[in-house]
Design a protein around this motif. Structure first.
Motif, short mmCIF file in Angstrom:
data_model
loop_
_atom_site.label_atom_id
_atom_site.label_comp_id
_atom_site.label_asym_id
_atom_site.label_seq_id
_atom_site.Cartn_x
_atom_site.Cartn_y
_atom_site.Cartn_z
N ASN A 182 -6.55 -3.66 2.59
CA ASN A 182 -5.29 -2.89 2.66
C ASN A 182 -4.12 -3.64 2.07
O ASN A 182 -3.26 -3.08 1.45
N SER A 213 -0.79 -2.22 2.59
CA SER A 213 -0.42 -0.95 1.97
C SER A 213 -0.44 0.18 3.00
O SER A 213 -1.42 0.39 3.69
N ILE A 268 -3.06 3.31 2.71
CA ILE A 268 -4.46 3.28 3.16
C ILE A 268 -4.46 3.32 4.68
O ILE A 268 -3.84 2.48 5.33
N PHE A 282 -12.91 -1.76 6.52
CA PHE A 282 -12.16 -1.45 5.31
C PHE A 282 -12.85 -0.34 4.54
O PHE A 282 -14.08 -0.23 4.54
#
Ligand code: GLV
Ligand code: MN
Length: 230
Positions: free
Chosen positions: A44, A47, A50, A56
């Motif tokens: 991520n 960010s 996301i 993930f």
């Protein structure tokens, strides 16, 4: 009335049975099993576009290359001189090696200067196995049940296991550098490093909590905190 009592009792018996069956399974869980061959992580990196998930998201398979499955982070000796412990830990987990995502495994390279140590810590999400490649290393852990201390001095080629979640350390008790590799049954085992957790948290744990917990004066607590930047 009797029928409703029976229904109620039956329901409770069912709940207890399910709980008793599930408890051992839950307490033996490590990372979940993968649902596909691989899922190279898109990290991520903070960010906000996301969504936060447990793990993930996967890089599209069409963009995956050989490079995603190899990691050169263990090729160099870690710098053991830039911390008070005289050790350097190079992590090979999903954050440094995204190809590990969903595989439920990770490794560390641990370099320890003579007299140095990998300080007491625990891994909330993994058991640990390790092997000494070079040097003479005192490895120890303490049980949760009864505070029993188990330890041994290991040499080249010898292996150890640290049960999940237990506090442990490694100390170089030889005259030369020590090198070990450790392995975990989690892509991100986490580490609660006791000196840093207790004396270097941000914001700091109040002095009165630590003086009471360790039965020492506030001066001692402040002295230790100063070493760990709190
Ligand atoms: C050693 O204890 C490690 O966590 O790598
Ligand atoms: Mn460890």
């Amino acid at each position: 009335m009797a029928a409703s009592l029976m229904n109620h009792l039956g329901f409770r018996v069912l709940c207890f049975t399910v709980l008793f069956i599930m408890l051992p399974l839950m307490s033996h869980c490590a990372d979940p099993d993968p649902l596909q061959d691989f899922c190279v992580a898109i990290l991520n990196n903070g960010s906000s576009s996301i969504p936060g998930i447990n793990g993930f998201p996967c890089k599209p398979a069409s963009e995956v290359t050989s490079e995603d499955f190899f990691f050169d982070g263990f090729t160099k000796e870690g710098d053991t001189t830039n911390n008070v412990f005289g050790s350097a830990l190079s992590p090979g987990n999903v954050l440094t090696f995204p190809g590990l995502n969903t595989q439920g495994i990770a490794m560390n390279r641990v370099d320890i200067a003579p007299g140095g140590m990998n300080p007491p810590h625990s891994h909330p999400r993994a058991s640990e196995a390790g092997v000494v490649i070079q040097g003479k290393v005192l490895v120890g852990f303490v049980t949760a049940a009864g505070n029993v201390f188990y330890s041994k001095v290991l040499r080249k080629g010898e292996m150890f296991v640290i049960p999940r979640g237990l506090v442990h350390f490694q100390m170089n008790v030889g005259k030369n550098k020590a090198l070990l590799f450790t392995a975990f049954n989690s892509q991100l085992p986490g580490a609660v490093v006791l000196p840093l957790t207790l004396f270097g948290s941000k914001p700091p744990i109040p002095d009165e909590v630590l003086t009471k917990a360790f039965q020492v004066d506030a001066e001692v607590v402040r002295g230790i905190k100063a070493k760990f930047g709190a």
